[in-house]
Motif scaffolding. Structure first.
Motif, PDB file in Angstrom:
ATOM      1  N   VAL A  10     -15.262  10.293  77.280  1.00 54.27           N
ATOM      2  CA  VAL A  10     -13.839  10.058  77.047  1.00 54.27           C
ATOM      3  C   VAL A  10     -13.095  10.461  78.304  1.00 54.27           C
ATOM      4  O   VAL A  10     -13.235  11.573  78.798  1.00 54.27           O
ATOM      5  CB  VAL A  10     -13.331  10.872  75.847  1.00 54.27           C
ATOM      6  CG1 VAL A  10     -11.849  10.646  75.643  1.00 54.27           C
ATOM      7  CG2 VAL A  10     -14.105  10.493  74.600  1.00 54.27           C
ATOM      8  N   VAL A  11     -12.297   9.540  78.840  1.00 49.81           N
ATOM      9  CA  VAL A  11     -11.501   9.804  80.031  1.00 49.81           C
ATOM     10  C   VAL A  11     -10.045   9.853  79.626  1.00 49.81           C
ATOM     11  O   VAL A  11      -9.533   8.907  79.010  1.00 49.81           O
ATOM     12  CB  VAL A  11     -11.724   8.723  81.110  1.00 49.81           C
ATOM     13  CG1 VAL A  11     -10.850   9.000  82.321  1.00 49.81           C
ATOM     14  CG2 VAL A  11     -13.187   8.692  81.504  1.00 49.81           C
ATOM     15  N   ARG A  12      -9.360  10.947  79.939  1.00 50.39           N
ATOM     16  CA  ARG A  12      -7.951  11.092  79.592  1.00 50.39           C
ATOM     17  C   ARG A  12      -7.136  11.080  80.873  1.00 50.39           C
ATOM     18  O   ARG A  12      -7.416  11.823  81.808  1.00 50.39           O
ATOM     19  CB  ARG A  12      -7.727  12.389  78.820  1.00 50.39           C
ATOM     20  CG  ARG A  12      -8.356  12.372  77.435  1.00 50.39           C
ATOM     21  CD  ARG A  12      -8.036  13.648  76.687  1.00 50.39           C
ATOM     22  NE  ARG A  12      -8.565  13.618  75.332  1.00 50.39           N
ATOM     23  CZ  ARG A  12      -9.791  13.923  74.978  1.00 50.39           C
ATOM     24  NH1 ARG A  12     -10.643  14.289  75.909  1.00 50.39           N
ATOM     25  NH2 ARG A  12     -10.187  13.858  73.719  1.00 50.39           N
ATOM     26  N   ASP A  13      -6.133  10.254  80.899  1.00 50.44           N
ATOM     27  CA  ASP A  13      -5.254  10.133  82.063  1.00 50.44           C
ATOM     28  C   ASP A  13      -4.125  11.155  81.908  1.00 50.44           C
ATOM     29  O   ASP A  13      -3.260  11.006  81.047  1.00 50.44           O
ATOM     30  CB  ASP A  13      -4.702   8.711  82.156  1.00 50.44           C
ATOM     31  CG  ASP A  13      -3.925   8.504  83.449  1.00 50.44           C
ATOM     32  OD1 ASP A  13      -3.827   9.475  84.244  1.00 50.44           O
ATOM     33  OD2 ASP A  13      -3.415   7.397  83.655  1.00 50.44           O
ATOM     34  N   ARG A  14      -4.179  12.167  82.717  1.00 50.49           N
ATOM     35  CA  ARG A  14      -3.167  13.216  82.616  1.00 50.49           C
ATOM     36  C   ARG A  14      -2.172  13.146  83.770  1.00 50.49           C
ATOM     37  O   ARG A  14      -1.471  14.119  84.038  1.00 50.49           O
ATOM     38  CB  ARG A  14      -3.837  14.585  82.588  1.00 50.49           C
ATOM     39  CG  ARG A  14      -4.721  14.796  81.356  1.00 50.49           C
ATOM     40  CD  ARG A  14      -5.273  16.195  81.319  1.00 50.49           C
ATOM     41  NE  ARG A  14      -6.110  16.413  80.153  1.00 50.49           N
ATOM     42  CZ  ARG A  14      -5.675  16.748  78.952  1.00 50.49           C
ATOM     43  NH1 ARG A  14      -4.384  16.881  78.747  1.00 50.49           N
ATOM     44  NH2 ARG A  14      -6.514  16.928  77.936  1.00 50.49           N
ATOM     45  N   ASP A  18       3.184   7.259  85.761  1.00 49.44           N
ATOM     46  CA  ASP A  18       2.426   6.080  85.302  1.00 49.44           C
ATOM     47  C   ASP A  18       2.143   5.210  86.491  1.00 49.44           C
ATOM     48  O   ASP A  18       3.073   4.760  87.189  1.00 49.44           O
ATOM     49  CB  ASP A  18       3.231   5.318  84.241  1.00 49.44           C
ATOM     50  CG  ASP A  18       2.392   4.271  83.545  1.00 49.44           C
ATOM     51  OD1 ASP A  18       1.395   3.827  84.137  1.00 49.44           O
ATOM     52  OD2 ASP A  18       2.739   3.918  82.408  1.00 49.44           O
ATOM     53  N   ARG A  25       6.041  10.239  83.147  1.00 48.55           N
ATOM     54  CA  ARG A  25       5.651  10.291  81.752  1.00 48.55           C
ATOM     55  C   ARG A  25       6.194  11.578  81.095  1.00 48.55           C
ATOM     56  O   ARG A  25       6.301  12.600  81.726  1.00 48.55           O
ATOM     57  CB  ARG A  25       4.126  10.286  81.622  1.00 48.55           C
ATOM     58  CG  ARG A  25       3.471   9.010  82.118  1.00 48.55           C
ATOM     59  CD  ARG A  25       1.971   9.164  82.049  1.00 48.55           C
ATOM     60  NE  ARG A  25       1.270   7.941  82.419  1.00 48.55           N
ATOM     61  CZ  ARG A  25      -0.023   7.841  82.603  1.00 48.55           C
ATOM     62  NH1 ARG A  25      -0.784   8.920  82.491  1.00 48.55           N
ATOM     63  NH2 ARG A  25      -0.584   6.695  82.913  1.00 48.55           N
ATOM     64  N   GLU A  27       5.628  14.714  78.801  1.00 53.48           N
ATOM     65  CA  GLU A  27       4.410  15.454  78.444  1.00 53.48           C
ATOM     66  C   GLU A  27       4.314  15.579  76.939  1.00 53.48           C
ATOM     67  O   GLU A  27       5.252  16.008  76.273  1.00 53.48           O
ATOM     68  CB  GLU A  27       4.450  16.855  79.069  1.00 53.48           C
ATOM     69  CG  GLU A  27       4.384  16.833  80.580  1.00 53.48           C
ATOM     70  CD  GLU A  27       4.286  18.223  81.145  1.00 53.48           C
ATOM     71  OE1 GLU A  27       4.154  19.171  80.356  1.00 53.48           O
ATOM     72  OE2 GLU A  27       4.339  18.360  82.361  1.00 53.48           O
ATOM     73  N   ASP A  33      -7.973  19.959  73.250  1.00 51.58           N
ATOM     74  CA  ASP A  33      -8.759  18.752  73.034  1.00 51.58           C
ATOM     75  C   ASP A  33      -9.812  18.982  71.979  1.00 51.58           C
ATOM     76  O   ASP A  33     -10.134  18.110  71.196  1.00 51.58           O
ATOM     77  CB  ASP A  33      -9.417  18.303  74.353  1.00 51.58           C
ATOM     78  CG  ASP A  33      -8.345  17.886  75.353  1.00 51.58           C
ATOM     79  OD1 ASP A  33      -7.257  17.478  74.902  1.00 51.58           O
ATOM     80  OD2 ASP A  33      -8.598  18.002  76.562  1.00 51.58           O
ATOM     81  N   GLN A  34     -10.399  20.137  72.006  1.00 55.66           N
ATOM     82  CA  GLN A  34     -11.468  20.429  71.057  1.00 55.66           C
ATOM     83  C   GLN A  34     -11.285  21.858  70.570  1.00 55.66           C
ATOM     84  O   GLN A  34     -10.695  22.687  71.249  1.00 55.66           O
ATOM     85  CB  GLN A  34     -12.851  20.292  71.730  1.00 55.66           C
ATOM     86  CG  GLN A  34     -13.147  18.882  72.184  1.00 55.66           C
ATOM     87  CD  GLN A  34     -14.495  18.813  72.867  1.00 55.66           C
ATOM     88  OE1 GLN A  34     -15.183  19.819  72.960  1.00 55.66           O
ATOM     89  NE2 GLN A  34     -14.853  17.635  73.336  1.00 55.66           N
TER      90      GLN A  34
END
Length: 200
Positions: A10-14, A18, A25, A27, A33-34
């Motif tokens: 899983v890749v998250r764009d932080r 944009d 963006r 926040e 996340d987990q």
């Protein structure tokens, strides 16, 4: 045996901007996340401000200054106490010597009578024992009788009551002790009263 499939990546764009629109963006609420993972650190996370450190330094400096002041006071008090003890010991010795000297001076007439009686052979029997004990007791406190015929005349410890001249002596000499002297240590209670022969 079932084949294990790895979890999908899983890749998250932080990125805050944009890349497609170029807009900043907003926040989202920081959520882990987990389970067990910490929330993403904010821009100020992990940065320690200088106020607590400065406060700690100030308190430490104040404590060190107070400790130094207390140590100086303790050292000064210790020195004052040591000087006080020396002064008390010195005053005690002076008071003791003065008391002994006062008692001995009061007993000098008695000691003179004892000395004359011994010279004339009149001190016998129990009185002789009493006289010996009296002199021995005073001797333990440092009282000593002095003055002998033939010793050089010393004006610091002798009092000349009679003077004569003689070719037999090269210096002034005590030829007769009229009354013995007494001293305690180096202090003369009464000088020896003597007849002195001066050289021609």
């Amino acid at each position: 045996m079932a084949e294990e499939h790895p979890e999908p990546t899983v890749v998250r764009d932080r990125r805050r901007i944009d890349p497609e629109t170029g807009q900043v963006r907003t926040e989202p609420d920081a959520q882990p996340d987990q389970p067990g993972q910490d929330a993403p650190a904010g821009p100020d996370a992990g940065v320690t401000t200088g106020a607590p450190a400065a406060g700690g330094s100030a308190e430490l400096a104040e404590a060190q200054a107070l400790a130094s002041d207390r140590l100086e006071q303790l050292q000064r008090l210790n020195a004052e106490y040591a000087n006080y003890r020396k002064r008390v010991d010195r005053d005690r010795d002076v008071a003791k010597d003065a008391a002994v000297a006062g008692i001995a001076e009061a007993l000098l007439p008695v000691l003179d009578d004892v000395h004359l009686a011994r010279q004339h052979g009149d001190l016998t029997g129990p009185f002789a024992a009493i006289a010996d004990k009296l002199e021995a007791t005073l001797g333990r406190f440092g009282l000593a009788r002095y003055g002998e015929n033939g010793e050089p005349f010393d004006p610091m410890v002798h009092e000349a009551l009679m003077h004569s001249h003689s070719d037999e002596y090269e210096v002034a000499t005590c030829v007769q002790v009229l009354q013995p002297g007494y001293r305690i240590g180096e202090k003369v209670l009464r000088p020896a009263r003597v007849a002195v022969a001066d050289p021609q």
